[in-house]
Design a protein around this motif. Structure first.
Motif, PDB file in Angstrom:
ATOM      1  N   CYS A  26       0.860  -1.175   0.000  1.00  0.00           N
ATOM      2  CA  CYS A  26       0.000   0.000   0.000  1.00  0.00           C
ATOM      3  C   CYS A  26       0.901   1.232   0.000  1.00  0.00           C
ATOM      4  O   CYS A  26       1.940   1.255   0.654  1.00  0.00           O
ATOM      5  N   THR A  27       0.480   2.228  -0.734  1.00  0.00           N
ATOM      6  CA  THR A  27       1.234   3.476  -0.846  1.00  0.00           C
ATOM      7  C   THR A  27       0.361   4.615  -0.317  1.00  0.00           C
ATOM      8  O   THR A  27      -0.836   4.674  -0.606  1.00  0.00           O
ATOM      9  N   ASP A  28       0.998   5.503   0.460  1.00  0.00           N
ATOM     10  CA  ASP A  28       0.232   6.638   0.969  1.00  0.00           C
ATOM     11  C   ASP A  28       0.333   7.820   0.011  1.00  0.00           C
ATOM     12  O   ASP A  28       1.078   7.788  -0.974  1.00  0.00           O
ATOM     13  N   VAL A  29      -0.421   8.848   0.282  1.00  0.00           N
ATOM     14  CA  VAL A  29      -0.477  10.028  -0.578  1.00  0.00           C
ATOM     15  C   VAL A  29       0.895  10.706  -0.689  1.00  0.00           C
ATOM     16  O   VAL A  29       1.247  11.265  -1.729  1.00  0.00           O
ATOM     17  N   ALA A  30       1.730  10.594   0.343  1.00  0.00           N
ATOM     18  CA  ALA A  30       3.074  11.196   0.330  1.00  0.00           C
ATOM     19  C   ALA A  30       4.083  10.355  -0.453  1.00  0.00           C
ATOM     20  O   ALA A  30       5.232  10.757  -0.606  1.00  0.00           O
ATOM     21  N   GLY A  31       3.672   9.157  -0.938  1.00  0.00           N
ATOM     22  CA  GLY A  31       4.568   8.325  -1.737  1.00  0.00           C
ATOM     23  C   GLY A  31       5.308   7.243  -0.962  1.00  0.00           C
ATOM     24  O   GLY A  31       6.127   6.513  -1.531  1.00  0.00           O
ATOM     25  N   ASN A  32       5.066   7.090   0.311  1.00  0.00           N
ATOM     26  CA  ASN A  32       5.688   6.026   1.112  1.00  0.00           C
ATOM     27  C   ASN A  32       4.949   4.713   0.859  1.00  0.00           C
ATOM     28  O   ASN A  32       3.726   4.704   0.732  1.00  0.00           O
TER      29      ASN A  32
END
Length: 162
Positions: free
Chosen positions: A62-68
């Motif tokens: 899973c990727t968060d909105v910040a790109g992590n």
């Protein structure tokens, strides 16, 4: 500011079929959570239909909105192959291929992936019979698959009245 990867986890679309084993198609889904920026999306979703194995790992992320990106494995057991089974008479013929005393048809089986949970109990036969002895039975794997529903002796057990 968000420098922390989201948490990710995988799960099956349904519960196991038997004793913690899956024996027909299932779908693996991945979900995540992220406090600071939120989850943008998850990858790794898929359907599984084989091959059989006692330990299968599907990886997702899973990727968060910040790109992590955070990743997670989902491990399960899968056995869709029915066990092999056999039916045999428990003794040799009495004379010239003929039986003139009671006889028993016994079932056995093997399963190379999940193992055999059990087999149908033996079937006893007495009295006059003509032709081959057959009986319903067979093996069941730990994964819940079933072998042949009918066992048949490897010989034609003829029964004589004498």
């Amino acid at each position: 500011y968000d420098a922390t990867a989201p948490s990710a986890g995988g799960s099956a679309s349904r519960g196991p079929d038997s004793n913690g084993w899956y024996n027909h198609e299932l779908t693996i889904n991945f979900v995540g959570s992220d406090g600071p920026s939120g989850v943008a999306g998850c990858a790794g979703h898929r359907s599984y239909t084989g091959p059989d194995s006692g330990s299968i790992t599907i990886n997702g992320s899973c990727t968060d909105v910040a790109g992590n990106t955070g990743s997670a494995p989902f491990t399960f057991r899968y056995d869709a192959t029915a066990p092999s089974d056999d039916a045999r008479l428990t003794r040799e013929p009495d004379s010239n291929g003929w039986y003139n005393h009671d006889l028993t048809l016994a079932f056995s089986g093997s399963d190379g992936t999940s193992g055999v949970a059990g087999c149908t109990g033996p079937r006893s036969y007495a009295g006059e019979r003509k032709g081959a002895v057959t009986g319903k039975g067979g093996a069941v794997s730990t994964g819940g698959t079933r072998g042949s529903p009918t066992g048949r002796s490897s010989r034609s057990p003829r029964r004589s009245s004498g």
